[in-house]
Scaffold this active site. Structure first.
Site, PDB file in Angstrom:
ATOM      1  N   ARG A  91       0.861  -1.186   0.000  1.00 16.17           N
ATOM      2  CA  ARG A  91       0.000   0.000   0.000  1.00 16.17           C
ATOM      3  C   ARG A  91       0.900   1.239   0.000  1.00 16.17           C
ATOM      4  O   ARG A  91       1.723   1.400   0.905  1.00 16.17           O
ATOM      5  CB  ARG A  91      -0.896  -0.036   1.245  1.00 16.17           C
ATOM      6  CG  ARG A  91      -1.728   1.202   1.445  1.00 16.17           C
ATOM      7  CD  ARG A  91      -2.646   1.076   2.665  1.00 16.17           C
ATOM      8  NE  ARG A  91      -3.360   2.313   2.836  1.00 16.17           N
ATOM      9  CZ  ARG A  91      -3.105   3.212   3.790  1.00 16.17           C
ATOM     10  NH1 ARG A  91      -2.168   3.004   4.679  1.00 16.17           N
ATOM     11  NH2 ARG A  91      -3.800   4.322   3.836  1.00 16.17           N
ATOM     12  N   HIS A 135      -2.428  11.102   0.801  1.00 15.81           N
ATOM     13  CA  HIS A 135      -1.881  10.885   2.132  1.00 15.81           C
ATOM     14  C   HIS A 135      -1.229  12.196   2.574  1.00 15.81           C
ATOM     15  O   HIS A 135      -0.012  12.300   2.700  1.00 15.81           O
ATOM     16  CB  HIS A 135      -0.889   9.721   2.110  1.00 15.81           C
ATOM     17  CG  HIS A 135      -0.549   9.143   3.449  1.00 15.81           C
ATOM     18  ND1 HIS A 135      -0.708   7.809   3.750  1.00 15.81           N
ATOM     19  CD2 HIS A 135      -0.046   9.708   4.569  1.00 15.81           C
ATOM     20  CE1 HIS A 135      -0.310   7.576   4.983  1.00 15.81           C
ATOM     21  NE2 HIS A 135       0.104   8.724   5.509  1.00 15.81           N
ATOM     22  N   GLU A 180      -6.619   8.817   6.523  1.00 14.55           N
ATOM     23  CA  GLU A 180      -6.771   9.524   7.795  1.00 14.55           C
ATOM     24  C   GLU A 180      -7.199  10.984   7.606  1.00 14.55           C
ATOM     25  O   GLU A 180      -6.456  11.910   7.954  1.00 14.55           O
ATOM     26  CB  GLU A 180      -5.481   9.450   8.611  1.00 14.55           C
ATOM     27  CG  GLU A 180      -5.048   8.030   8.907  1.00 14.55           C
ATOM     28  CD  GLU A 180      -3.811   7.959   9.815  1.00 14.55           C
ATOM     29  OE1 GLU A 180      -3.247   9.009  10.142  1.00 14.55           O
ATOM     30  OE2 GLU A 180      -3.418   6.849  10.185  1.00 14.55           O
ATOM     31  N   ASN A 308      -6.904   2.361  10.344  1.00 12.24           N
ATOM     32  CA  ASN A 308      -5.563   2.475  10.910  1.00 12.24           C
ATOM     33  C   ASN A 308      -5.703   2.506  12.420  1.00 12.24           C
ATOM     34  O   ASN A 308      -6.468   3.305  12.963  1.00 12.24           O
ATOM     35  CB  ASN A 308      -4.872   3.760  10.443  1.00 12.24           C
ATOM     36  CG  ASN A 308      -4.546   3.732   8.955  1.00 12.24           C
ATOM     37  OD1 ASN A 308      -4.749   2.714   8.290  1.00 12.24           O
ATOM     38  ND2 ASN A 308      -4.029   4.824   8.441  1.00 12.24           N
ATOM     39  N   TYR A 310      -3.638   2.468  16.191  1.00 13.74           N
ATOM     40  CA  TYR A 310      -2.391   2.589  16.945  1.00 13.74           C
ATOM     41  C   TYR A 310      -2.576   2.509  18.458  1.00 13.74           C
ATOM     42  O   TYR A 310      -1.722   1.975  19.159  1.00 13.74           O
ATOM     43  CB  TYR A 310      -1.668   3.900  16.587  1.00 13.74           C
ATOM     44  CG  TYR A 310      -1.091   3.853  15.188  1.00 13.74           C
ATOM     45  CD1 TYR A 310       0.157   3.287  14.949  1.00 13.74           C
ATOM     46  CD2 TYR A 310      -1.817   4.325  14.105  1.00 13.74           C
ATOM     47  CE1 TYR A 310       0.681   3.212  13.664  1.00 13.74           C
ATOM     48  CE2 TYR A 310      -1.308   4.246  12.815  1.00 13.74           C
ATOM     49  CZ  TYR A 310      -0.057   3.676  12.607  1.00 13.74           C
ATOM     50  OH  TYR A 310       0.448   3.587  11.331  1.00 13.74           O
ATOM     51  N   GLU A 381      -3.136   0.187   8.438  1.00 12.74           N
ATOM     52  CA  GLU A 381      -1.897   0.573   9.139  1.00 12.74           C
ATOM     53  C   GLU A 381      -1.975   0.085  10.571  1.00 12.74           C
ATOM     54  O   GLU A 381      -3.026   0.187  11.216  1.00 12.74           O
ATOM     55  CB  GLU A 381      -1.710   2.097   9.214  1.00 12.74           C
ATOM     56  CG  GLU A 381      -1.225   2.750   7.962  1.00 12.74           C
ATOM     57  CD  GLU A 381      -1.002   4.250   8.159  1.00 12.74           C
ATOM     58  OE1 GLU A 381      -0.701   4.688   9.301  1.00 12.74           O
ATOM     59  OE2 GLU A 381      -1.140   4.971   7.170  1.00 12.74           O
TER      60      GLU A 381
HETATM   61  O1  IFM Z   1       3.388   7.796   9.801  1.00 12.60           O
HETATM   62  C1  IFM Z   1       2.027   7.884  10.051  1.00 12.60           C
HETATM   63  C2  IFM Z   1       1.253   7.663   8.765  1.00 12.60           C
HETATM   64  O2  IFM Z   1       1.631   8.554   7.776  1.00 12.60           O
HETATM   65  C3  IFM Z   1      -0.215   7.834   9.018  1.00 12.60           C
HETATM   66  N1  IFM Z   1      -0.667   7.029  10.120  1.00 12.60           N
HETATM   67  C4  IFM Z   1       0.108   7.084  11.341  1.00 12.60           C
HETATM   68  C5  IFM Z   1       1.570   6.858  11.038  1.00 12.60           C
HETATM   69  C6  IFM Z   1       2.378   6.918  12.349  1.00 12.60           C
HETATM   70  O3  IFM Z   1       2.231   8.153  12.955  1.00 12.60           O
END
Ligand code: IFM
Length: 476
Positions: A91, A135, A180, A308, A310, A381
């Site tokens: 990706r 992006h 995002e 995504n 985290y 992600e």
């Molecule tokens: O590096 C970023 C990415 O560009 C978008 N999502 C979060 C990642 C980590 O911060």
């Protein structure tokens, strides 16, 4: 409503070998400005991130994406590394200002040529190309004209989608419109910590709407262009938990869930803004920028949703004795920000300061599937920044490896609970330009020495290759 159970932390199998469904799409992700470099080469014009990173004080140590991983010149070596990993899919995002300098008008043949060569190289290695159109790197000329708060930018985005499809649609099937949009809108125009660095709450709300409008128009444009385009969007989502069941904490969680998650999920997947969010936003915006028909465009049906993930947000109501904590807060000018405190739970964190919470991934996947059923999901992600050291030509990164293992076990638990999760993309393939943190944060499975541009697959890359080979996780 789909019958789905929400696994608790205990439901995540933390030690057995686990198999994923046949055909599960194993990938890794990157983004153009973070890796390509070649910023002023072959007709590319500046994006908002070129301007932002070249503005003193915006990015740690004054780092820029001018050279980054020099992927523009080294993409063949990078595709070979992907093939060595056994990646099924890669990706990546397109640089709008490389393809269509200035953001509208004529196409730049050299830019198109670069992406065609990259895609051909991927296909030659049996790696499925997965294109993200946007992006975060808006052509500077479009920002100068007003940026995402301006409605016209959404129209320009749809034109660019048509251009990109004309260039790559014969060989690319998977398209993500935006990555995002929350970050583009709220960090770019709200807190100003990302490009273009504006701190205007009303503009952030308008930007969010026009990003979604651009997404809807681009989705329609990609479909109208024919072929077999499978189209989706990627959102960054967080489970939001109140610290306690006290009404002020619960209300803080509702507010942040509205701003972080439902601001995008509801218009895109239900064709409406949540009523409580509109109420929260009233001091900032009367939403007069939302025109008749916009929400129908925005909710054009999708083939998949990218998520995504985290970390989790834990929030509480105000407490004059306990100052706000956490890595993200609305700008202090944001209405209602005085009603929310971000709480650190004292869990282990990554180098970004983000608490590691694999159970949160199960929670967000099951919640999205419950609230917006039937849609195939991908984790587009997931990954962790940790400080790495090269010792005798090797990089051992046990913390990153453990992070991937925990989150893949969470993904597996979600699948077992009935979530139609069809793939997982590790963030990131390479160490790269981590936005306002420059090169000081490393997310890659492959280490990059930015002086020599030497690449070294880390231990986590070797581990991930084995996961892909067996389509599952080894026992712990
Ligand atoms: O590096 C970023 C990415 O560009 C978008 N999502 C979060 C990642 C980590 O911060």
């Amino acid at each position: 409503m789909t019958n789905i159970s929400t696994p608790t932390l205990d439901a995540i199998d933390r030690s057995s070998a686990l198999s994923f469904p046949p055909g599960f799409l194993w990938g890794a992700a990157t983004a153009a400005y973070q890796i390509e470099g070649a910023a002023a080469v072959d007709g590319r014009t500046p994006s908002i991130w070129d301007t932002f990173s070249h503005t003193p004080g915006r990015v740690v140590e004054g780092h820029t994406g001018d050279v980054a991983c020099d992927h523009y010149h080294r993409f063949r070596e990078d595709v070979r590394l992907m093939a060595d990993l056994g990646l099924k899919s890669y990706r990546f995002s397109l640089s709008w200002s490389r393809i269509q300098p200035g953001g509208s008008g004529p196409v730049n043949p050299a830019g198109v040529d670069f992406y065609q060569r990259l895609v051909d190289e991927l296909l030659a290695h049996d790696i499925v190309p997965w294109v993200t159109l946007y992006h975060w790197d808006l052509p500077q000329e479009l920002e100068d004209a007003g940026g995402w708060p301006l409605r016209d930018t959404a129209e320009r985005f749809a034109e660019y989608a048509t251009v990109a499809h004309a260039a790559l649609g014969d060989r690319v099937r998977h398209w993500t419109t935006l990555n995002e949009p929350w970050c583009s809108a709220f960090l770019g125009y709200g807190s100003g910590t990302h490009a273009p660095g504006r701190t205007e709450a009303a503009s952030a709300v308008r930007a969010g709407h026009h990003l979604m409008l651009g997404h809807g128009l681009a989705t329609q444009a990609l479909r109208a262009a024919g072929g077999q385009a499978e189209v989706g969007v990627t959102v960054n989502l967080y489970p939001v938990s109140p610290q306690t069941s006290a009404p002020a904490d619960v209300d803080a969680a509702r507010r942040i869930d509205g701003l972080a998650n439902r601001f995008f999920l509801d218009p895109i997947l239900r064709g409406e803004y949540p009523a409580d969010l509109v109420e929260d936003l009233r001091p900032v915006s009367d939403m007069a920028h939302v025109r008749d028909g916009d929400l129908a465009t925005i909710s054009t049906p999708l083939d998949m949703l990218g998520i995504n993930y985290y970390s989790r947000h834990v929030v509480a109501g105000p407490d004059p004795q306990a100052p706000a904590q956490g890595y993200w807060r609305p700008p202090s000018t944001w209405p209602g920000s005085e009603k929310v405190r971000f709480v650190n739970r004292g869990l282990p964190v990554t180098d970004m300061g983000w608490e590691i919470d694999g159970a949160g991934l199960v929670e967000i996947l099951t919640r999205v599937h419950r609230d917006y059923p039937e849609l195939p999901l991908y984790v587009t992600e997931n990954g962790a920044a940790f400080t790495d050291t090269v010792v005798d030509g090797r990089v051992d990164d046990p913390q990153r490896l453990a992070y991937f293992d925990e989150h893949l076990r969470a993904a597996h638990a979600a699948i077992s609970a009935g979530v139609p999760l069809q793939g997982y993309f590790a963030w990131s393939l390479l160490d790269n330009f981590e936005w306002a943190w420059g090169y000081t944060r490393r997310f890659g499975m492959i280490h990059v020495d930015y002086d020599s541009q030497r690449r070294i697959p880390k231990a986590s890359a070797e581990w991930y290759a084995e996961v892909i080979r067996r389509n599952g996780l080894p026992a712990q």
